[in-house]
Design a protein around this motif. Structure first.
Motif, mmCIF file in Angstrom:
data_model
loop_
_atom_site.group_PDB
_atom_site.id
_atom_site.type_symbol
_atom_site.label_atom_id
_atom_site.label_comp_id
_atom_site.label_asym_id
_atom_site.label_seq_id
_atom_site.Cartn_x
_atom_site.Cartn_y
_atom_site.Cartn_z
ATOM 1 N N ASP A 162 8.315 6.795 -15.296
ATOM 2 C CA ASP A 162 7.251 7.396 -16.184
ATOM 3 C C ASP A 162 6.681 8.491 -15.211
ATOM 4 N N ASN A 163 7.583 9.156 -14.502
ATOM 5 C CA ASN A 163 7.488 10.352 -13.809
ATOM 6 C C ASN A 163 5.712 10.006 -12.941
ATOM 7 N N ASP A 164 5.552 9.135 -12.461
ATOM 8 C CA ASP A 164 4.424 8.637 -11.842
ATOM 9 C C ASP A 164 4.701 8.162 -10.356
ATOM 10 N N SER A 165 3.719 8.305 -9.402
ATOM 11 C CA SER A 165 3.410 7.614 -8.308
ATOM 12 C C SER A 165 2.986 6.248 -8.487
ATOM 13 N N ASN A 166 3.414 5.066 -7.925
ATOM 14 C CA ASN A 166 2.727 3.959 -8.155
ATOM 15 C C ASN A 166 2.678 2.875 -6.732
ATOM 16 N N TYR A 167 1.561 2.249 -6.676
ATOM 17 C CA TYR A 167 1.778 1.000 -5.775
ATOM 18 C C TYR A 167 2.478 -0.041 -6.312
ATOM 19 N N LEU A 168 2.763 -0.834 -5.148
ATOM 20 C CA LEU A 168 4.039 -1.946 -5.468
ATOM 21 C C LEU A 168 3.338 -2.755 -6.703
ATOM 22 N N LEU A 169 2.349 -3.188 -6.891
ATOM 23 C CA LEU A 169 1.784 -4.136 -7.904
ATOM 24 C C LEU A 169 1.980 -3.241 -9.390
ATOM 25 N N GLU A 170 1.621 -1.985 -9.165
ATOM 26 C CA GLU A 170 1.858 -1.253 -10.602
ATOM 27 C C GLU A 170 3.098 -1.167 -11.042
ATOM 28 N N GLN A 171 4.127 -0.853 -10.085
ATOM 29 C CA GLN A 171 5.354 -0.651 -10.324
ATOM 30 C C GLN A 171 6.049 -2.166 -10.732
ATOM 31 N N ALA A 172 5.691 -3.147 -10.020
ATOM 32 C CA ALA A 172 6.263 -4.387 -10.613
ATOM 33 C C ALA A 172 5.993 -4.892 -12.167
ATOM 34 N N TRP A 173 4.593 -4.304 -12.130
ATOM 35 C CA TRP A 173 4.119 -4.560 -13.617
ATOM 36 C C TRP A 173 5.023 -3.876 -14.847
ATOM 37 N N GLN A 174 5.042 -2.596 -14.469
ATOM 38 C CA GLN A 174 5.701 -1.780 -15.313
ATOM 39 C C GLN A 174 7.215 -1.971 -15.456
ATOM 40 N N LEU A 175 7.739 -2.489 -14.487
ATOM 41 C CA LEU A 175 9.233 -2.947 -14.595
ATOM 42 C C LEU A 175 9.320 -4.300 -15.203
ATOM 43 N N TYR A 176 8.351 -5.072 -15.075
ATOM 44 C CA TYR A 176 8.279 -6.287 -15.936
ATOM 45 C C TYR A 176 8.042 -6.059 -17.564
ATOM 46 N N THR A 231 0.855 -1.114 0.047
ATOM 47 C CA THR A 231 -0.027 0.073 0.023
ATOM 48 C C THR A 231 0.771 1.270 0.087
ATOM 49 N N GLU A 232 2.089 1.032 0.019
ATOM 50 C CA GLU A 232 3.061 2.406 0.066
ATOM 51 C C GLU A 232 3.186 2.892 -1.506
ATOM 52 N N VAL A 233 3.060 4.201 -1.533
ATOM 53 C CA VAL A 233 3.342 4.802 -2.680
ATOM 54 C C VAL A 233 4.584 5.010 -2.861
ATOM 55 N N LYS A 234 5.216 4.832 -4.095
ATOM 56 C CA LYS A 234 6.542 5.189 -4.475
ATOM 57 C C LYS A 234 6.554 5.825 -5.838
ATOM 58 N N PHE A 235 7.395 6.859 -5.792
ATOM 59 C CA PHE A 235 7.435 7.745 -7.099
ATOM 60 C C PHE A 235 8.380 7.042 -7.929
ATOM 61 N N ASP A 236 7.964 6.887 -9.280
ATOM 62 C CA ASP A 236 8.537 6.115 -10.339
ATOM 63 C C ASP A 236 9.207 7.070 -11.309
ATOM 64 N N LEU A 263 9.368 -19.030 -17.601
ATOM 65 C CA LEU A 263 8.216 -18.306 -17.954
ATOM 66 C C LEU A 263 8.427 -17.276 -18.882
ATOM 67 N N GLY A 264 7.677 -17.353 -20.058
ATOM 68 C CA GLY A 264 7.623 -16.590 -21.245
ATOM 69 C C GLY A 264 6.879 -15.217 -20.984
ATOM 70 N N ARG A 265 7.158 -14.073 -21.394
ATOM 71 C CA ARG A 265 6.319 -12.898 -21.218
ATOM 72 C C ARG A 265 5.055 -13.127 -21.479
ATOM 73 N N LYS A 266 4.708 -13.843 -22.428
ATOM 74 C CA LYS A 266 3.268 -14.012 -23.004
ATOM 75 C C LYS A 266 2.275 -14.397 -22.196
ATOM 76 N N GLN A 267 3.095 -15.106 -21.280
ATOM 77 C CA GLN A 267 2.191 -16.072 -20.324
ATOM 78 C C GLN A 267 1.554 -15.175 -19.280
ATOM 79 N N ILE A 268 2.016 -14.020 -18.996
ATOM 80 C CA ILE A 268 1.385 -13.332 -17.897
ATOM 81 C C ILE A 268 0.760 -11.908 -18.584
ATOM 82 N N THR A 269 -0.566 -11.795 -18.043
ATOM 83 C CA THR A 269 -1.400 -10.953 -18.559
ATOM 84 C C THR A 269 -1.544 -9.762 -17.482
ATOM 85 N N ARG A 270 -1.897 -8.411 -17.896
ATOM 86 C CA ARG A 270 -1.912 -7.109 -16.833
ATOM 87 C C ARG A 270 -2.769 -7.345 -15.587
#
Length: 632
Positions: A534-548, A526-531, A605-612
């Motif tokens: 993308d010049n944006d602040s994200n929660y953990l799951l969002e940041q993990a997905w963007q980095l992935y 639940t911690e908001v972190k500046f990314d 794991l291939g990248r196509k196996q994971i959806t947003r």
């Protein structure tokens, strides 16, 4: 090569003699894995001369009584040979040598190259023209052969009890073996629902260290876990071997007393077991003389209460006294389900007493049903219920006491930064195994509904235990839990459950993925972190997905971890597995048994196996969830 063939022929003759004398410890004559090197010897004549000499020396050492591990080397000319052999400690000297002879005959097929290793159930042999594996037990050079699990073809007729027994037995020998002087354990365990007995051994090469042995057996345990409910399995590595079977392969008097090696308090447990063999008359005399004192000073079982497989129904006033009237100084935790207090009960046992916050009329009936259910759950990664009380103003549970506390303290609390990567991975894997047991291995499917970091407790060896399973219906309504029908914590809860009340075991899978990301990153979900990307602040799951998506998800890893402590590829794989668990729609998420398998075998794991994933920000969830639940 002619010299080697002469040796092999003579060895086969001796092998036949040794095998003919076998009884219950008969030597298997079929190699279960044979690997040949990839490089040719520089000089065949000198290499095979050195090889024959090395084999003779190994065999000569194994002919000595009590010798199960042998090393030898011959360095003449340019083709050096380093060799080692090891037998299982349940073998006689004759059977050990006979197994070694069979192993030597098996490597004849590798005659054109300068290295080989062969495994049989009862022994193994390895030789190479390099010395890394010989001199340095920490070397990872293993001629390109990965650890292998081999499972039997027949499944147990009662898989639930069989799986539980095997898992507990393998877990115990996995812990005990590295702590023994000879890095070897043989043990048995009876299946509770039948007369079957499980036989199991674990063994590491003798020139290794305790830590390396432990790591090797961790991998071996994971491979064997995936064999269940097969009635037998073995896993082989160049540093260790582990095997279980319902068919005896060593004698009952050849077991190892593993109790002193399991816990720090092992010696006291051993004395208890020895003391229990004292005459019945003396025991009854001692019991009678101390009964009145214990009646006054210690919490007791209610004589009129039922018992669930050794779980006690305590009197409320006894637990109240043991916690000093639930005093603040004895309180060790507080959460959505109630407060937790440290107490000493029954022969000075330290336990945790959980006082549940419940306010509705049918709570006692539901509590009794739930207590009966969860008291029967036994798993190394689930917090054990030791007792309960339902005869006072509050409902109480008596639980295992975990002095290390909850996982969140090690991720962002006062103990932040003290967990290394190996410990973090073991915690992730243990949580997955515990959930798989609740979902698929127990006779009733249990969905936790509130998996989060402060519901994961750690024992003295940093092994995780999931707490509060089976208590979702007692969840009170507060700012983190928006409806009495909804039992979960914002940030960890799957979107379909939070918004529509749609509950399946995949809700726990989602929460597991979030907790895994927290363990890897050392950051609250639940911690908001500046990314900065993308010049944006994200929660953990969002940041993990963007980095992935950018293929740089290694940047999610906790900065407190030493970069030399982990392999980037391994960490990225675990992040990908965590993201698979948070996918939408629900059907794309793996089951927890599939997660255990992926963690065990290093599934690519291939990248196509994971959806947003579906992102729902915690500050916007309360309104949406409440509205959705009102329609149910």
């Amino acid at each position: 090569m002619a010299v080697l063939l002469v040796v092999v022929v003579s060895i086969l003759m001796m092998s036949e003699f040794g095998t003919s004398q076998s009884n219950n410890n008969s030597t298997s004559s079929t190699p279960i894995r044979l690997s040949c090197g990839s490089n040719a010897a520089m000089s065949s004549s000198s290499f095979f001369s050195n090889l024959n000499s090395t084999i003779d020396q190994l065999r000569s050492q194994l002919l000595n009584n009590g010798v199960y591990y042998a090393r030898a080397q011959n360095l003449r000319n340019e083709d050096s040979v380093y060799g080692l052999a090891q037998c299982r400690n349940y073998l006689s000297t004759a059977h050990c040598v006979a197994c070694f002879d069979v192993a030597v005959s098996a490597v004849e097929s590798c005659s054109s190259v300068n290295g080989a290793n062969v495994f049989l159930d009862d022994c193994f042999l390895r030789y190479e023209n390099f010395n890394e594996f010989y001199d340095n037990p920490q070397t990872t050079m293993d001629v390109g052969v990965a650890p292998t699990g081999i499972c039997g073809n027949h499944s147990a007729s009662q898989p639930t009890s069989f799986n539980q027994t095997v898992e507990e037995l393998l877990s115990d020998i996995q812990i005990a073996t590295p702590r023994t002087s000879n890095l070897y354990v043989a043990s048995t365990r009876q299946v509770s629902s039948s007369n079957a007995t499980i036989y199991a051994i674990a063994q590491c090469v003798e020139n290794t260290t305790q830590a390396i042995c432990q790591n090797c057996l961790d991998t071996a345990y994971n491979n064997l876990y995936s064999c269940l409910p097969s009635m037998e399995g073995r896993t082989i590595d160049l540093g260790c071997f582990m095997r279980y079977s319902e068919t005896p392969f060593f004698q009952d008097n050849q077991t190892t007393n593993i109790i002193p090696f399991l816990h720090q308090g092992g010696s006291s447990k051993l004395s208890i077991i020895v003391g229990a063999s004292v005459g019945v008359g003396i025991f009854l005399l001692i019991l009678a003389s101390s009964f009145w004192y214990k009646l006054r000073k210690k919490p007791k079982k209610d004589e009129d209460a039922s018992q669930f497989q050794g779980v006690k129904n305590y009197r409320y006033e006894d637990l109240q006294s043991a916690t000093h009237n639930f005093s603040e100084e004895h309180r060790v935790g507080k959460g959505g389900y109630g407060e937790v207090f440290k107490a000493i009960i029954d022969d000075e046992n330290v336990v945790a007493v959980k006082k549940l916050h419940v306010s509705y009329g049918k709570a006692i009936t539901e509590f009794n049903n739930e207590a009966q259910l969860i008291s029967n759950v036994r798993h190394r990664n689930l917090l054990q219920v030791l007792g309960w009380s339902n005869n006072g103003p509050e409902l109480l549970l008596v639980l295992e006491y975990m002095p290390q506390g909850s996982l969140d303290k090690f991720l962002w609390g006062e103990k932040r930064g003290t967990l290394n990567w190996r410990q973090r991975f073991d915690i992730i894997f243990g949580i997955a195994r515990g959930l798989a047991h609740l979902h698929e291995e127990f006779h009733v499917k249990i969905i936790h509904r509130d998996i989060k970091s402060n519901n994961i407790l750690l024992d003295d060896y940093f092994q995780p235990k999931i707490a509060d399973f089976g208590l979702a219906r007692f969840q009170p309504e507060d700012q983190s839990h928006v409806s009495t029908r909804f039992a979960g914590t914002l940030g960890y809860t799957a979107p379909e459950y939070a918004t529509r009340g749609h509950l399946t075991e995949k809700v726990d899978t989602y929460s597991f993925g979030i907790v895994a990301l927290e363990i890897i990153s050392g950051r609250r979900c639940t911690e908001v972190k500046f990314d900065g990307l993308d010049n944006d602040s994200n929660y953990l799951l969002e940041q993990a997905w963007q980095l992935y998506e950018k293929e740089i998800h290694i940047e999610l890893i906790d900065e407190a971890l030493d970069q030399n402590d982990y392999e980037e590829e391994h960490v990225m794989k675990i992040i990908e597995i965590a993201l698979m668990c948070t996918q939408s729609p629900v059907t794309l998420r793996p089951s927890m048994s599939e997660v255990v398998l992926m963690l065990s075998i290093g599934h690519s794991l291939g990248r196509k196996q994971i959806t947003r994933p579906t992102f729902i920000h915690p500050e916007r969830r309360v309104h949406v969830e409440t509205k959705g639940l009102q329609k149910m």
